[in-house]
Design a protein around this motif. Sequence first.
Motif, mmCIF file in Angstrom:
data_model
loop_
_atom_site.group_PDB
_atom_site.id
_atom_site.type_symbol
_atom_site.label_atom_id
_atom_site.label_comp_id
_atom_site.label_asym_id
_atom_site.label_seq_id
_atom_site.Cartn_x
_atom_site.Cartn_y
_atom_site.Cartn_z
ATOM 1 N N LEU A 1 0.739 -1.211 0.078
ATOM 2 C CA LEU A 1 0.059 -0.002 0.132
ATOM 3 C C LEU A 1 0.771 1.343 -0.177
ATOM 4 C CD1 LEU A 1 -2.692 1.285 0.242
ATOM 5 C CD2 LEU A 1 -2.643 1.242 2.703
ATOM 6 N N PHE A 2 1.957 1.450 0.995
ATOM 7 C CA PHE A 2 2.742 2.470 0.967
ATOM 8 C C PHE A 2 3.446 2.860 -0.310
ATOM 9 C CE2 PHE A 2 3.054 1.297 5.700
ATOM 10 C CZ PHE A 2 1.724 1.641 5.940
ATOM 11 N N LYS A 3 3.868 1.681 -0.755
ATOM 12 C CA LYS A 3 4.895 1.712 -2.186
ATOM 13 C C LYS A 3 3.885 2.182 -3.395
ATOM 14 C CE LYS A 3 7.855 -0.832 -5.131
ATOM 15 N NZ LYS A 3 7.158 -0.400 -6.606
ATOM 16 N N GLY A 4 2.640 1.713 -3.360
ATOM 17 C CA GLY A 4 1.549 1.894 -4.337
ATOM 18 C C GLY A 4 1.407 3.613 -4.551
ATOM 19 N N ILE A 5 1.056 3.929 -3.045
ATOM 20 C CA ILE A 5 0.819 5.434 -2.836
ATOM 21 C C ILE A 5 2.156 6.372 -3.335
ATOM 22 C CG2 ILE A 5 0.502 7.322 -1.069
ATOM 23 C CD1 ILE A 5 -1.279 5.405 0.394
ATOM 24 N N ALA A 6 3.220 5.873 -2.750
ATOM 25 C CA ALA A 6 4.537 6.695 -3.148
ATOM 26 C C ALA A 6 4.578 6.369 -4.621
ATOM 27 C CB ALA A 6 5.736 6.082 -2.391
ATOM 28 N N ASP A 7 4.463 5.577 -5.414
ATOM 29 C CA ASP A 7 4.702 5.307 -6.695
ATOM 30 C C ASP A 7 3.863 6.352 -7.586
ATOM 31 O OD1 ASP A 7 6.670 3.452 -6.593
ATOM 32 O OD2 ASP A 7 5.423 1.625 -6.784
ATOM 33 N N PHE B 1 8.709 4.127 6.265
ATOM 34 C CA PHE B 1 8.809 3.519 5.019
ATOM 35 C C PHE B 1 9.792 4.785 4.125
ATOM 36 C CE2 PHE B 1 7.403 3.420 0.628
ATOM 37 C CZ PHE B 1 7.558 1.962 0.384
ATOM 38 N N ARG B 2 10.580 4.084 3.452
ATOM 39 C CA ARG B 2 11.789 4.803 2.482
ATOM 40 C C ARG B 2 11.617 4.480 1.139
ATOM 41 N NH1 ARG B 2 16.920 3.033 1.413
ATOM 42 N NH2 ARG B 2 18.013 4.550 0.504
ATOM 43 N N HIS B 3 10.857 5.577 0.574
ATOM 44 C CA HIS B 3 10.934 5.339 -0.924
ATOM 45 C C HIS B 3 11.762 6.105 -1.676
ATOM 46 C CE1 HIS B 3 8.907 5.521 -4.729
ATOM 47 N NE2 HIS B 3 8.175 4.535 -4.541
ATOM 48 N N THR B 4 12.830 5.443 -2.309
ATOM 49 C CA THR B 4 14.126 6.042 -2.751
ATOM 50 C C THR B 4 13.567 7.046 -3.940
ATOM 51 O OG1 THR B 4 14.594 4.016 -3.930
ATOM 52 C CG2 THR B 4 15.573 4.341 -1.832
ATOM 53 N N HIS C 1 18.616 8.604 4.351
ATOM 54 C CA HIS C 1 18.610 8.605 2.923
ATOM 55 C C HIS C 1 19.472 9.396 2.303
ATOM 56 C CE1 HIS C 1 17.001 8.164 -0.864
ATOM 57 N NE2 HIS C 1 17.067 9.413 -1.208
ATOM 58 N N PHE C 2 20.456 9.113 1.302
ATOM 59 C CA PHE C 2 21.490 9.552 0.809
ATOM 60 C C PHE C 2 21.423 9.381 -0.668
ATOM 61 C CE2 PHE C 2 22.801 9.427 5.013
ATOM 62 C CZ PHE C 2 23.307 10.307 5.366
ATOM 63 N N HIS C 3 21.785 10.314 -1.517
ATOM 64 C CA HIS C 3 22.043 10.064 -2.907
ATOM 65 C C HIS C 3 23.411 10.394 -3.063
ATOM 66 C CE1 HIS C 3 21.709 11.109 -7.158
ATOM 67 N NE2 HIS C 3 20.471 10.633 -7.129
ATOM 68 N N LYS C 4 23.801 9.706 -4.318
ATOM 69 C CA LYS C 4 25.278 9.597 -4.405
ATOM 70 C C LYS C 4 25.777 11.010 -5.017
ATOM 71 C CE LYS C 4 25.038 7.454 -8.812
ATOM 72 N NZ LYS C 4 25.467 6.139 -9.495
ATOM 73 N N TYR D 1 15.350 -0.420 11.687
ATOM 74 C CA TYR D 1 15.196 -0.716 10.509
ATOM 75 C C TYR D 1 14.069 0.390 9.844
ATOM 76 C CZ TYR D 1 18.791 -3.738 10.346
ATOM 77 O OH TYR D 1 20.408 -4.367 10.531
ATOM 78 N N CYS D 2 14.208 0.313 8.410
ATOM 79 C CA CYS D 2 13.084 1.131 7.768
ATOM 80 C C CYS D 2 12.335 -0.329 7.489
ATOM 81 C CB CYS D 2 13.635 1.725 6.438
ATOM 82 S SG CYS D 2 14.455 3.044 6.519
ATOM 83 N N LEU D 3 11.168 0.362 6.907
ATOM 84 C CA LEU D 3 10.053 -0.870 6.888
ATOM 85 C C LEU D 3 10.510 -2.329 6.043
ATOM 86 C CD1 LEU D 3 7.375 -1.129 8.088
ATOM 87 C CD2 LEU D 3 6.271 -0.327 5.958
ATOM 88 N N ASP D 4 11.496 -2.155 5.185
ATOM 89 C CA ASP D 4 12.019 -2.855 4.329
ATOM 90 C C ASP D 4 12.918 -4.114 4.998
ATOM 91 O OD1 ASP D 4 14.216 -1.387 4.192
ATOM 92 O OD2 ASP D 4 14.219 -1.052 2.139
ATOM 93 N N LEU D 5 13.390 -3.595 6.298
ATOM 94 C CA LEU D 5 14.226 -4.356 7.065
ATOM 95 C C LEU D 5 15.683 -4.553 6.416
ATOM 96 C CD1 LEU D 5 11.827 -7.080 8.224
ATOM 97 C CD2 LEU D 5 12.340 -5.007 9.290
ATOM 98 N N THR D 6 16.149 -3.879 5.721
ATOM 99 C CA THR D 6 17.530 -3.953 5.000
ATOM 100 C C THR D 6 18.226 -2.637 5.225
ATOM 101 O OG1 THR D 6 16.708 -3.097 2.752
ATOM 102 C CG2 THR D 6 16.694 -5.633 3.245
ATOM 103 N N HIS D 7 17.471 -1.504 5.454
ATOM 104 C CA HIS D 7 17.972 -0.378 5.562
ATOM 105 C C HIS D 7 18.179 0.336 6.968
ATOM 106 C CE1 HIS D 7 19.834 3.284 3.753
ATOM 107 N NE2 HIS D 7 19.041 3.995 4.495
ATOM 108 N N PRO D 8 19.112 0.593 7.748
ATOM 109 C CA PRO D 8 19.054 0.966 9.061
ATOM 110 C C PRO D 8 18.734 2.605 8.953
ATOM 111 C CG PRO D 8 21.422 0.545 8.491
ATOM 112 C CD PRO D 8 20.435 0.056 7.389
ATOM 113 N N LYS D 9 17.931 2.780 10.140
ATOM 114 C CA LYS D 9 17.384 4.208 10.372
ATOM 115 C C LYS D 9 18.775 5.018 10.784
ATOM 116 C CE LYS D 9 12.441 3.502 11.088
ATOM 117 N NZ LYS D 9 11.630 3.810 12.190
ATOM 118 N N GLY D 10 18.462 6.389 11.074
ATOM 119 C CA GLY D 10 19.788 7.422 11.280
ATOM 120 C C GLY D 10 20.376 7.133 12.468
ATOM 121 N N PHE D 11 19.675 6.778 13.541
ATOM 122 C CA PHE D 11 20.375 6.818 14.687
ATOM 123 C C PHE D 11 21.179 5.352 14.883
ATOM 124 C CE2 PHE D 11 17.478 9.712 16.664
ATOM 125 C CZ PHE D 11 18.346 10.670 17.295
#
Length: 687
Positions: A379-385, A411-414, A448-451, A621-631
């Motif tokens: 649901l979150f991905k569909g709304i963000a897309d 939720f982090r939508h890159t 979230h970082f962009h190269k 972690y973020c909701l996808d459980l692969t990306h650690p949050k800021g702290f």
Amino acid sequence: MINRASSFLWNLGQFSTFVPTSRTMRLYPLGFSRLKVVFSNNSNQRNLLSDFGNRVQPSIRYLFQDALIFKSRDFKTRGISTETVLTVNKVLCPRRLSFDSKRSLVSDDGLKINFHLEASSEDVLTKETKPTPVNYRKLAQECSSLSDVLDTFSEAPTFPSSNYVSAMWTVAKRLSEDQKRAEKQLMFNHPAFSQLCEQMMREAKIMHCDHLLFSLLAVVKLGIPQNTRLVQTLLRVVQERINECDEKCLSVLSTILEAMEPCKNVDALRAGVWILADQQVWKIERVFTLQAVMKCVGKGAPIALKRKLEMKALRELDRFSDLNSQHMFEALAAMNHRSVTLLNECSKMVLGNIHGCPFRVLISILQACRDLRYRNVDLFKGIADYVAATIDIWKLKQVLFLLILLENLGFRHTDLMDLFMKKVIDDPASLNMKSIISILHVYSSLNHFHKCQTQELQEALASSLTGYLHHISSENLLNAVCSFCLMNHFPLALINQLLQKDIINELLTSGDIERNTHKLRVLAACLKLDISCHKAGDLALPPLPSTPFYSNAKVADALSSLLGEGCFLKNVQLPHNYHIDFEVRMDVNRSQVLPFSSVDVVPAAADIQRVALLCVPRSAYCLDLTHPKGFLAMKMRHLKVMGFHVILVHNWEIEKLEMKDIVTFLKTELYSAEVFPTTDVNLQSAC
């Protein structure tokens, strides 16, 4: 013969007490259609009735039950014409009268009064029609302001007064916010407003139930204070007549209570709605009514009622429209009932028609998911897309509000965050101070970082925020600087402003002191470990309160089985307020584990590799459980600065594993020659 004559005269005397001799009466204010009463043109009767003028009687209303108000008129010598208003239901004279087949009123003694529908040329007044109640839709079209409606009411008030209030509400909905404020002030000052309120209170008990409820709804929407006598009177009358509510009235009443603040009368009505809903829930036909009731019953409703409403909604799933599925999130959140099955089904419907969903509804859905702790990645991905694909049609503030809600949900939508980052870099001047602080919070919290664009974003936001240094509050400045620290960026102008003694003292003595102290500790650790700033030592912060440590028994048992006792430490407290669950010492190549000496617990030799095992919860972690949050990302960064190799142990996965599987996992992580991947942690690489 004498007896018959005396009986006739007695009857005639009794009849004369009910019919006025000198005037004919008719109902004037209501103006109903009238029947004409004509005495037959008989000379004997004319002579007998000639003496009626000497005895004027009060009113003919005592003859008929339903005749209320009459207007008098002189009788004629050749006949009597009278007009009555309502249907004759019952004769109230002491001697029994009846109607014959020819519409004549007949007494037991034979006296007849003929009723003729045709009117004579002299004796019948012009027929008057009943005034038509004002149509509130038509009135709302004809009037351009609330005062116009009140002017119309003052000229010719008609029943029911609810139509005038409904017209005023309809007019108000067409106005802008500024116009509404001005019009409401004029409404309160209008001389007819108090008259309208008084009439509404008088009519409340005789209005139709739906008119009564629409009146109360209009009064509430017009902004009339809830503690006024008008509102409280209407609430009390609704309590008395709540059993008259059908499905439509129940829907209106639910909408009213949802918009009102708690008070005794509102609470009593809400309790009444609980009872009505419990009794009528299976009879509700419209889904919108069901959702209105769900919003009204609130969080304090009995759990049995909440489940009954949930079951009713599940039964009606096949009849749900797209709008019903969108509003169900808000309805469930209003009564704080987390129905995963219902939310899952509604999520599918929302995704199926996402392009027809208004932006405010998307926001409402995300707010409900946050309140209900409902996590649906699809649901979150569909709304963000959808928002990312149509980002050009939305304002920056709208997209930012959406990103704030997604951050609350973890939720982090890159793609969306990258697109938004680009828009901010292109036009940073369009953002105010509050928006800048919110952007910093979202991007630092989700790590979230962009190269290529992250450095530009940080510099653009720091430059914009520097312009507000003389206007920004101490807490907002602390929040912004702490967000920059999480992103490993240190704007000196903002930091120097924050480190002033008066600002530090203000943060440690006012507001949320505990939260401010925690953020100041983060700032001190970043200044010391990331940029080796000497000013970090100048921060005199209160001592860290003792916090209970989790035992992590399964991991401890697995390490004992794998390494043996004395080869690891538990609950290690490090400088800069950092804590690690387990520490293991190994050689530089991480090929063997070194035991801890009882004297030198933490050797400083260059040939020792210190390993920190962090047992982290799912929320880190973020909701996808692969990306650690800021702290968590900042803690990993700082532990590496202190010379640790970091291994993350996921609590939610460990709970599912058997002991042998935990041992295998730890052995692989400890003795692996590969460095723990850091691409998801932080690191800002050059383009």
